[in-house]
Design a protein around this motif. Structure first.
Motif, PDB file in Angstrom:
ATOM      1  N   UNK A 125      -5.436  -0.236   5.324  1.00 53.38           N
ATOM      2  CA  UNK A 125      -4.098  -0.522   4.919  1.00 53.38           C
ATOM      3  C   UNK A 125      -3.129  -0.765   5.984  1.00 53.38           C
ATOM      4  N   UNK A 126      -2.331  -1.851   6.144  1.00 57.11           N
ATOM      5  CA  UNK A 126      -1.247  -1.955   7.112  1.00 57.11           C
ATOM      6  C   UNK A 126       0.173  -2.232   6.584  1.00 57.11           C
ATOM      7  N   UNK A 127       0.992  -1.932   7.632  1.00 59.54           N
ATOM      8  CA  UNK A 127       2.347  -2.254   7.277  1.00 59.54           C
ATOM      9  C   UNK A 127       2.595  -3.537   7.680  1.00 59.54           C
ATOM     10  N   UNK A 128       3.312  -4.403   6.866  1.00 62.15           N
ATOM     11  CA  UNK A 128       3.630  -5.808   7.128  1.00 62.15           C
ATOM     12  C   UNK A 128       5.127  -6.117   7.659  1.00 62.15           C
ATOM     13  N   UNK A 129       5.049  -7.104   8.446  1.00 56.94           N
ATOM     14  CA  UNK A 129       6.493  -7.577   8.982  1.00 56.94           C
ATOM     15  C   UNK A 129       6.451  -9.077   8.744  1.00 56.94           C
ATOM     16  N   UNK A 130       7.410  -9.727   8.642  1.00 55.55           N
ATOM     17  CA  UNK A 130       7.828 -11.061   9.088  1.00 55.55           C
ATOM     18  C   UNK A 130       9.151 -11.379   9.777  1.00 55.55           C
ATOM     19  N   UNK A 131       9.138 -12.667  10.433  1.00 57.78           N
ATOM     20  CA  UNK A 131      10.181 -13.053  11.257  1.00 57.78           C
ATOM     21  C   UNK A 131      11.521 -13.243  10.079  1.00 57.78           C
ATOM     22  N   UNK A 187      -1.428  -0.459  11.542  1.00 61.83           N
ATOM     23  CA  UNK A 187      -2.700   0.246  10.697  1.00 61.83           C
ATOM     24  C   UNK A 187      -2.148   1.538  10.272  1.00 61.83           C
ATOM     25  N   UNK A 188      -2.667   1.845   8.817  1.00 63.94           N
ATOM     26  CA  UNK A 188      -2.266   3.229   8.463  1.00 63.94           C
ATOM     27  C   UNK A 188      -3.828   3.676   8.453  1.00 63.94           C
ATOM     28  N   UNK A 189      -4.294   4.219   9.580  1.00 73.63           N
ATOM     29  CA  UNK A 189      -5.413   5.045   9.745  1.00 73.63           C
ATOM     30  C   UNK A 189      -6.100   5.811   8.822  1.00 73.63           C
ATOM     31  N   UNK A 220     -10.948   3.720   4.250  1.00 74.11           N
ATOM     32  CA  UNK A 220     -12.118   4.280   3.316  1.00 74.11           C
ATOM     33  C   UNK A 220     -12.969   3.338   3.066  1.00 74.11           C
ATOM     34  N   UNK A 221     -14.542   3.597   3.099  1.00 77.58           N
ATOM     35  CA  UNK A 221     -15.483   3.137   3.272  1.00 77.58           C
ATOM     36  C   UNK A 221     -15.798   2.388   2.051  1.00 77.58           C
ATOM     37  N   UNK A 222     -16.031   0.927   2.013  1.00 77.22           N
ATOM     38  CA  UNK A 222     -16.755   0.156   0.979  1.00 77.22           C
ATOM     39  C   UNK A 222     -18.059  -0.377   1.172  1.00 77.22           C
ATOM     40  N   UNK A 248       2.660   0.337  -4.304  1.00 77.10           N
ATOM     41  CA  UNK A 248       3.597   1.322  -4.210  1.00 77.10           C
ATOM     42  C   UNK A 248       4.987   0.717  -3.191  1.00 77.10           C
ATOM     43  N   UNK A 249       4.490  -0.167  -2.413  1.00 80.38           N
ATOM     44  CA  UNK A 249       5.719  -0.939  -1.660  1.00 80.38           C
ATOM     45  C   UNK A 249       5.093  -2.362  -1.233  1.00 80.38           C
ATOM     46  N   UNK A 250       6.097  -3.257  -1.086  1.00 85.71           N
ATOM     47  CA  UNK A 250       5.677  -4.735  -0.751  1.00 85.71           C
ATOM     48  C   UNK A 250       5.869  -4.542   0.691  1.00 85.71           C
ATOM     49  N   UNK A 251       5.943  -3.765   1.392  1.00 85.66           N
ATOM     50  CA  UNK A 251       5.780  -3.389   2.902  1.00 85.66           C
ATOM     51  C   UNK A 251       4.353  -3.000   3.408  1.00 85.66           C
ATOM     52  N   UNK A 252       3.607  -2.702   2.165  1.00 88.18           N
ATOM     53  CA  UNK A 252       1.967  -2.065   2.755  1.00 88.18           C
ATOM     54  C   UNK A 252       1.131  -3.285   1.987  1.00 88.18           C
ATOM     55  N   UNK A 253       0.097  -3.410   2.679  1.00 84.12           N
ATOM     56  CA  UNK A 253      -0.710  -4.505   2.124  1.00 84.12           C
ATOM     57  C   UNK A 253      -2.362  -4.023   2.473  1.00 84.12           C
ATOM     58  N   UNK A 254      -3.199  -4.215   1.524  1.00 79.39           N
ATOM     59  CA  UNK A 254      -4.342  -3.506   1.304  1.00 79.39           C
ATOM     60  C   UNK A 254      -5.461  -4.984   1.751  1.00 79.39           C
ATOM     61  N   UNK A 255      -6.371  -4.620   2.551  1.00 77.92           N
ATOM     62  CA  UNK A 255      -7.463  -5.226   2.947  1.00 77.92           C
ATOM     63  C   UNK A 255      -8.842  -4.751   2.482  1.00 77.92           C
ATOM     64  N   UNK A 256      -9.113  -5.333   1.555  1.00 75.40           N
ATOM     65  CA  UNK A 256     -10.472  -4.882   0.602  1.00 75.40           C
ATOM     66  C   UNK A 256     -11.505  -5.649   0.874  1.00 75.40           C
ATOM     67  N   UNK A 257     -12.752  -5.047   1.606  1.00 72.83           N
ATOM     68  CA  UNK A 257     -13.876  -6.036   1.833  1.00 72.83           C
ATOM     69  C   UNK A 257     -14.699  -6.517   0.765  1.00 72.83           C
TER      70      UNK A 257
END
Length: 438
Positions: free
Chosen positions: A218-224, A356-358, A362-364, A400-409
């Motif tokens: 899970x990450x916080x995202x930014x853009x120029x 990153x929101x460490x 979670x393990x997949x 919950x927020x468009x500032x957060x992105x989930x990267x799921x394997x």
């Protein structure tokens, strides 16, 4: 009695007046950017820039070690960076010979024991790998290779393979090129997983022998700011038309149009170009890189991901921790359409992962290669229909927020040119805990 003026006070006053005049001139001379500001709810970073290097983008993504009995694979970014650097240091001479193999001969060469295999994501034109050569002949600039093979016999040449045409180019082997690559395996064996080969539609590939566990990120995202892209894509911003609405930021002039989705940050750009000159493929691809190298601010690995000769579309893909990014909307893919040396269309995601929101990792656990192929076969897809399989991340924006992105394997499979996750192809789940009994 008249008070004597302090020289120090006078100097201070003159300095403040000079600063005031300088700032006034700066304010009056700086063009207004009203209307070009950021409209998205995602966070903004004025310094969020990253200029890419051609040697990092046109680079191998994995190394496979063939021992006498087993096969091991790594795609660890640090190791692959070292592989790329070693190939650039131990320069090859020019191409000595080229042959077209039968399918059986080609597969046998790939699966020969006791050798190293270095893979690219897609076929890369040799001209864009010219840093690996002392004197690459111009006749071979447009030829592409998917993998490099060095076997354990020092007297044998280096083999450069094209998966589609089954062409094999041979180059005299430089002294001491193999051992430093072997050391990258011997010294970091825990970064390699045991794999088994399988035959896809076009070539031999590899899948893990056992189920594999990778963390969901899970990450916080930014853009120029939007003005960053406007300044790079429009030569003159004085006559821009604002076509924006509730969903898109949009600007246009007489020959081009830019739109950015306010919620996701997906950018689309079109430019009208007339009478473009005909260029060889490697030139189109190289020129596309120069178009994107400053626009896309992805700071993680970013690789060339193919060229479509029929449409002149050039593709690049974002990676994290050695794994490609996909999605139901393919947010990991950058598409550039070239007309001669000029870009006429562009699509990519402006948002980038930053923090990153460490505590949310979670393990997949994903299916082994054998179980994956069995699941596809049960769903009606034979290995001969499969163009490619990749273990990658599914990019989804958090609810919950468009500032957060989930990267799921997940497992992603390419069939008929389309990349989809396993559960999209067969409507099931990809983990070992599936009720299907796999």
């Amino acid at each position: 009695m008249r008070q004597k003026e302090s020289p120090m006070l006078s100097a201070l006053l003159y300095t403040l007046v000079a600063i005031s005049l300088f700032l006034t001139v700066r304010i009056l001379s700086t063009p207004s950017t009203i209307g070009l500001s950021q409209n998205s709810t995602t966070s903004v970073s004025a310094n969020l820039t990253n200029t890419k290097k051609i040697e990092d983008v046109f680079a191998p993504i994995r190394m496979i070690v063939h021992t006498d009995k087993r096969i091991y694979l790594t795609q660890t970014p640090e190791i692959m960076k070292s592989v790329n650097e070693l190939l650039s240091e131990n320069l090859l001479d020019g191409i000595e010979d080229v042959s077209t193999y039968t399918q059986e001969e080609f597969d046998a060469l790939i699966l020969t024991p006791t050798q190293l295999e270095i893979r690219f994501a897609e076929g890369v034109p040799l001209e864009l790998l010219s840093r690996y050569f002392t004197n690459l002949q111009e006749d071979y600039y447009d030829d592409t290779i998917d993998r490099i093979i060095l076997n354990s016999k020092e007297e044998d040449p280096v083999y450069l393979l094209n998966d589609e045409t089954k062409q094999v180019f041979t180059v005299a082997r430089p002294d001491n090129v193999l051992q430093p690559l072997v050391d990258l395996y011997e010294g970091q064996k825990d970064a390699y997983m045991e794999v088994e080969s399988y035959e896809s539609e076009s070539a031999i590939s590899y899948l893990p022998k056992e189920a594999i566990t990778i963390q969901k990120l899970v990450y916080l995202v930014e853009k120029p700011s939007n003005s960053y892209f406007i300044d790079l894509l429009f030569k003159d911003t004085t006559d821009l038309k604002d076509n924006g609405n509730d969903e898109f930021v949009s600007y246009s002039d007489n020959i081009s149009e830019l739109s950015i989705h306010k919620e996701t940050g997906q950018l689309s750009y079109y430019r009208n170009i007339l009478d473009a000159e005909e260029l060889p493929d490697y030139r189109l691809i190289r020129d596309s890189f120069h178009e994107i190298k400053m626009l896309d601010n992805w700071t993680n690995p970013f690789y060339f991901y193919g060229f479509d000769e029929g449409t002149d579309n050039v593709y690049y893909r974002r990676y994290v921790n050695g794994y490609p990014i996909f999605g139901e909307v393919d947010y990991g893919l950058t598409r550039i359409h070239m007309s001669g040396s000029s870009m006429t269309e562009l699509q990519f995601l402006t948002q980038v992962i930053q923090t990153p929101l460490t505590n949310r990792r979670e393990d997949v656990t994903l299916l082994s290669g054998t179980d994956l192929l069995a699941a596809l076969d049960a769903g009606g897809y034979s290995s001969q229909e499969i163009q490619m399989i990749a273990l990658g991340y599914d990019w989804t924006f958090s609810e919950e927020s468009n500032r957060l992105v989930n990267l799921t394997p997940k497992w992603f499979i390419q069939i008929d040119g389309s990349w989809k996750s396993l559960d999209q192809w067969i409507g099931g789940t990809e983990t070992e805990a599936d009720d299907s009994g796999l």
